[in-house]
Design an enzyme around this catalytic site. Structure first.
Site, PDB file in Angstrom:
ATOM      1  N   ARG A 190     -46.670  28.038  49.423  1.00  0.00           N
ATOM      2  CA  ARG A 190     -45.732  28.554  49.481  1.00  0.00           C
ATOM      3  C   ARG A 190     -44.644  28.392  47.933  1.00  0.00           C
ATOM      4  O   ARG A 190     -43.506  28.706  47.726  1.00  0.00           O
ATOM      5  CB  ARG A 190     -44.569  27.701  50.076  1.00  0.00           C
ATOM      6  CG  ARG A 190     -44.883  28.197  51.637  1.00  0.00           C
ATOM      7  CD  ARG A 190     -43.580  27.947  52.682  1.00  0.00           C
ATOM      8  NE  ARG A 190     -44.133  28.253  53.785  1.00  0.00           N
ATOM      9  CZ  ARG A 190     -44.298  27.665  54.828  1.00  0.00           C
ATOM     10  NH1 ARG A 190     -44.380  26.036  54.460  1.00  0.00           N
ATOM     11  NH2 ARG A 190     -44.752  27.839  56.111  1.00  0.00           N
ATOM     12  N   LYS A 202     -41.669  39.518  37.385  1.00  0.00           N
ATOM     13  CA  LYS A 202     -42.318  40.230  38.372  1.00  0.00           C
ATOM     14  C   LYS A 202     -43.769  39.954  38.466  1.00  0.00           C
ATOM     15  O   LYS A 202     -44.371  39.687  37.459  1.00  0.00           O
ATOM     16  CB  LYS A 202     -42.288  41.677  37.755  1.00  0.00           C
ATOM     17  CG  LYS A 202     -40.911  42.494  38.134  1.00  0.00           C
ATOM     18  CD  LYS A 202     -41.060  43.977  37.918  1.00  0.00           C
ATOM     19  CE  LYS A 202     -39.674  44.479  38.082  1.00  0.00           C
ATOM     20  NZ  LYS A 202     -39.701  45.989  37.705  1.00  0.00           N
ATOM     21  N   GLU A 254     -43.873  49.956  25.201  1.00  0.00           N
ATOM     22  CA  GLU A 254     -42.970  49.179  25.861  1.00  0.00           C
ATOM     23  C   GLU A 254     -41.892  48.785  25.138  1.00  0.00           C
ATOM     24  O   GLU A 254     -40.541  48.559  25.281  1.00  0.00           O
ATOM     25  CB  GLU A 254     -43.242  47.933  26.848  1.00  0.00           C
ATOM     26  CG  GLU A 254     -44.453  48.338  27.952  1.00  0.00           C
ATOM     27  CD  GLU A 254     -43.573  48.869  28.831  1.00  0.00           C
ATOM     28  OE1 GLU A 254     -42.782  49.164  29.149  1.00  0.00           O
ATOM     29  OE2 GLU A 254     -44.594  49.246  30.168  1.00  0.00           O
ATOM     30  N   LYS A 264     -35.403  42.654  26.712  1.00  0.00           N
ATOM     31  CA  LYS A 264     -35.660  42.594  28.148  1.00  0.00           C
ATOM     32  C   LYS A 264     -35.261  41.426  28.638  1.00  0.00           C
ATOM     33  O   LYS A 264     -34.435  41.391  29.781  1.00  0.00           O
ATOM     34  CB  LYS A 264     -37.221  42.208  28.062  1.00  0.00           C
ATOM     35  CG  LYS A 264     -37.643  42.123  29.747  1.00  0.00           C
ATOM     36  CD  LYS A 264     -38.931  42.591  29.973  1.00  0.00           C
ATOM     37  CE  LYS A 264     -39.102  42.608  31.562  1.00  0.00           C
ATOM     38  NZ  LYS A 264     -40.567  42.921  31.945  1.00  0.00           N
ATOM     39  N   GLU A 275     -33.285  43.552  39.825  1.00  0.00           N
ATOM     40  CA  GLU A 275     -33.501  45.231  39.894  1.00  0.00           C
ATOM     41  C   GLU A 275     -32.602  46.067  40.731  1.00  0.00           C
ATOM     42  O   GLU A 275     -33.020  46.871  41.374  1.00  0.00           O
ATOM     43  CB  GLU A 275     -34.774  45.700  39.777  1.00  0.00           C
ATOM     44  CG  GLU A 275     -35.001  47.097  39.322  1.00  0.00           C
ATOM     45  CD  GLU A 275     -36.513  47.347  39.128  1.00  0.00           C
ATOM     46  OE1 GLU A 275     -37.218  46.660  38.278  1.00  0.00           O
ATOM     47  OE2 GLU A 275     -36.915  48.389  39.793  1.00  0.00           O
ATOM     48  N   ARG A 311     -31.358  46.355  35.641  1.00  0.00           N
ATOM     49  CA  ARG A 311     -32.730  46.337  35.185  1.00  0.00           C
ATOM     50  C   ARG A 311     -33.660  47.457  35.397  1.00  0.00           C
ATOM     51  O   ARG A 311     -34.577  47.846  34.870  1.00  0.00           O
ATOM     52  CB  ARG A 311     -33.151  45.236  36.357  1.00  0.00           C
ATOM     53  CG  ARG A 311     -34.777  44.820  35.544  1.00  0.00           C
ATOM     54  CD  ARG A 311     -35.340  43.632  36.457  1.00  0.00           C
ATOM     55  NE  ARG A 311     -36.575  43.443  35.916  1.00  0.00           N
ATOM     56  CZ  ARG A 311     -37.298  42.160  35.983  1.00  0.00           C
ATOM     57  NH1 ARG A 311     -36.658  41.150  36.791  1.00  0.00           N
ATOM     58  NH2 ARG A 311     -38.434  41.824  35.517  1.00  0.00           N
ATOM     59  N   ASN A 323     -37.438  50.753  33.582  1.00  0.00           N
ATOM     60  CA  ASN A 323     -38.243  51.624  34.056  1.00  0.00           C
ATOM     61  C   ASN A 323     -38.324  53.107  33.439  1.00  0.00           C
ATOM     62  O   ASN A 323     -39.120  54.052  33.900  1.00  0.00           O
ATOM     63  CB  ASN A 323     -37.712  52.011  35.617  1.00  0.00           C
ATOM     64  CG  ASN A 323     -38.070  50.630  36.529  1.00  0.00           C
ATOM     65  OD1 ASN A 323     -39.146  50.005  36.187  1.00  0.00           O
ATOM     66  ND2 ASN A 323     -37.131  50.572  37.401  1.00  0.00           N
ATOM     67  N   HIS A 337     -41.338  55.231  33.267  1.00  0.00           N
ATOM     68  CA  HIS A 337     -42.119  54.728  34.410  1.00  0.00           C
ATOM     69  C   HIS A 337     -42.594  55.491  35.379  1.00  0.00           C
ATOM     70  O   HIS A 337     -43.487  55.502  36.287  1.00  0.00           O
ATOM     71  CB  HIS A 337     -41.871  53.177  34.723  1.00  0.00           C
ATOM     72  CG  HIS A 337     -42.339  52.278  33.578  1.00  0.00           C
ATOM     73  ND1 HIS A 337     -41.730  52.123  32.372  1.00  0.00           N
ATOM     74  CD2 HIS A 337     -43.239  51.399  33.596  1.00  0.00           C
ATOM     75  CE1 HIS A 337     -42.162  51.408  31.666  1.00  0.00           C
ATOM     76  NE2 HIS A 337     -43.139  50.686  32.525  1.00  0.00           N
ATOM     77  N   HIS A 347     -46.303  56.169  35.654  1.00  0.00           N
ATOM     78  CA  HIS A 347     -47.116  55.718  36.849  1.00  0.00           C
ATOM     79  C   HIS A 347     -47.872  56.859  37.284  1.00  0.00           C
ATOM     80  O   HIS A 347     -49.005  56.695  37.903  1.00  0.00           O
ATOM     81  CB  HIS A 347     -46.181  54.726  37.828  1.00  0.00           C
ATOM     82  CG  HIS A 347     -45.721  53.307  37.536  1.00  0.00           C
ATOM     83  ND1 HIS A 347     -44.935  52.839  38.168  1.00  0.00           N
ATOM     84  CD2 HIS A 347     -46.571  52.684  36.549  1.00  0.00           C
ATOM     85  CE1 HIS A 347     -44.835  51.554  37.438  1.00  0.00           C
ATOM     86  NE2 HIS A 347     -45.687  51.308  36.572  1.00  0.00           N
ATOM     87  N   HIS A 370     -52.054  51.111  30.372  1.00  0.00           N
ATOM     88  CA  HIS A 370     -50.373  51.427  31.121  1.00  0.00           C
ATOM     89  C   HIS A 370     -49.480  52.079  30.081  1.00  0.00           C
ATOM     90  O   HIS A 370     -48.880  53.098  30.207  1.00  0.00           O
ATOM     91  CB  HIS A 370     -50.060  50.113  31.385  1.00  0.00           C
ATOM     92  CG  HIS A 370     -48.677  50.057  32.067  1.00  0.00           C
ATOM     93  ND1 HIS A 370     -48.298  50.631  33.026  1.00  0.00           N
ATOM     94  CD2 HIS A 370     -47.807  49.467  31.526  1.00  0.00           C
ATOM     95  CE1 HIS A 370     -47.104  50.498  33.326  1.00  0.00           C
ATOM     96  NE2 HIS A 370     -46.422  49.677  32.350  1.00  0.00           N
TER      97      HIS A 370
HETATM   98  N1  GLY Z   1     -41.457  46.032  33.654  1.00  0.00           N
HETATM   99  C1  GLY Z   1     -40.311  46.419  33.828  1.00  0.00           C
HETATM  100  C2  GLY Z   1     -39.560  45.351  34.481  1.00  0.00           C
HETATM  101  O1  GLY Z   1     -39.923  44.060  34.184  1.00  0.00           O
HETATM  102  O2  GLY Z   1     -38.558  45.097  35.209  1.00  0.00           O
END
Ligand code: GLY
Length: 352
Positions: free
Chosen positions: A109, A131, A173, A213, A223, A227, A231, A234, A238, A253
């Site tokens: 956990r 993330k 990025e 960031k 998000e 946030r 993206n 992206h 993606h 990426h």
């Molecule tokens: N890679 C985008 C974020 O961390 O929200």
């Protein structure tokens, strides 16, 4: 979500030792992939604070960001006596920090973890912001949780041994952070000489990028709103990345994100008035440094299908983050299929 401490290192030995001391633990583990085990682990393995660490090594690259790899990390932690009070250090690129962060956050956990990103992409993006996750069912980062590291230790010395492809991948990025922040930072990034890298100057840019960031993540860790700015590039990126993988021409990426930025800035111009000259300058930079992802109109349907799987979508509408200007973020913008096909036409014309 608690806040992680991001440290731009001036002495990795001291910074890591201090971070470990602030995370009381019974057993220490270090996760690497086959590249960072060879190239980066020897640097930290000689530190006193690492002398009792148990190593776990996994296969490198995105193809190994799987449930199977995750299971081997959980199993090794269990077999080697990890408890809920153990500490994991993730030493590697985004794949290691994402998968290692997820392994740590779910083992018994949740145990504490520290990220030491070794690629530019991981430094400015993947390792910061909590993330974590793995790819699943052919989809990128499909399974995961928000769970921040205790510390992220950024040592730009690692960048000196990074190849140009990986540097450019991370730089995409940074470019995204420039576009969502200020004209000065965006222009600084477009003018940086990627062919003859000034490493101290790059470290300053990295620190600035990480700060952008962090500021956004602090406002909206899960998000729900702002946030989504992160993206930018992206939704289409993606889809490019998934198509490239499916057609056996995988791309890094950041390359897919750079190409996605071209598409999404075009939409930004069309839908919310992003200035044409800034679109042109950004497209020129991306074309010059990243080349072009080749695809034809027979693949539009498949790209569209990939976009429909994007995590930002709701009620079947494909959601984009667009820009009214540099720094003027417009989240939750939608586009229909016809518009998306037209955007892909623009991409092929502008980049071809
Ligand atoms: N890679 C985008 C974020 O961390 O929200």
């Amino acid at each position: 979500m608690s806040k992680q401490q991001v440290i731009i290192c001036d002495n990795l030995n001291e910074n890591l030792s201090a971070a470990i001391n602030q995370c009381p633990h019974d057993k220490l583990f270090v996760l690497t992939d086959e590249h960072t085990r060879r190239l980066c682990l020897p640097i930290i393995a000689q530190f006193d604070c690492m002398k009792d660490a148990t190593e776990i090594c996994i296969g490198a690259e995105d193809v190994n960001k799987t449930l199977e790899t995750l299971a081997t990390v959980w199993k090794t932690l269990g077999d080697e006596g990890a408890t809920r009070h153990s500490l994991l250090i993730n030493l590697g690129g985004g794949m290691v920090t994402d998968l290692g962060g997820f392994a740590a956050s779910t083992f018994k956990r949740g145990i504490k973890y520290i990220n030491i990103p070794t690629t530019l992409l991981a430094m400015v993006d993947a390792s910061v912001g909590g993330k974590t996750g793995i790819n699943f069912n052919g989809l990128k980062n499909e399974i995961g949780v928000f769970s921040p590291a205790e510390f992220v230790l950024i040592d730009t010395e690692f960048l000196k041994s990074l190849d140009t492809y990986n540097l450019l991948s991370g730089y995409a990025e940074m470019l995204k952070h420039g576009i969502i922040s200020t004209t000065e930072h965006w222009a600084e990034l477009l003018n940086f000489d990627m062919n003859r890298i000034d490493y101290p100057a790059l470290q300053t840019l990295v620190a600035h990028s990480v700060q952008i960031k962090e500021d956004i993540v602090a406002q909206d860790p899960f998000e729900k709103g702002i946030r989504k700015a992160l993206n930018l590039g992206h939704t289409v990126g993606h889809a490019f990345e998934s198509l490239a993988l499916e057609t056996n021409h995988p791309v890094l990426h950041g390359y897919a994100v750079a190409w996605g930025i071209v598409c999404e800035l075009y939409f930004s111009h069309l839908k919310v008035g992003f200035p044409q000259d800034k679109l042109r300058q950004t497209v020129r930079f991306i074309k010059e440094h990243y080349g072009v992802m080749p695809f034809d109109c027979k693949q539009y349907e498949r790209l569209y299908e990939f976009m429909t799987h994007d995590k930002k979508n709701s009620a079947g509408i494909i959601n984009f983050t667009l820009m009214g200007e540099i720094g003027d973020i417009r989240i939750n913008q939608s586009a229909n299929k016809e518009e998306i096909f037209e955007m892909l036409d623009f991409y092929r014309e502008a980049m071809g």
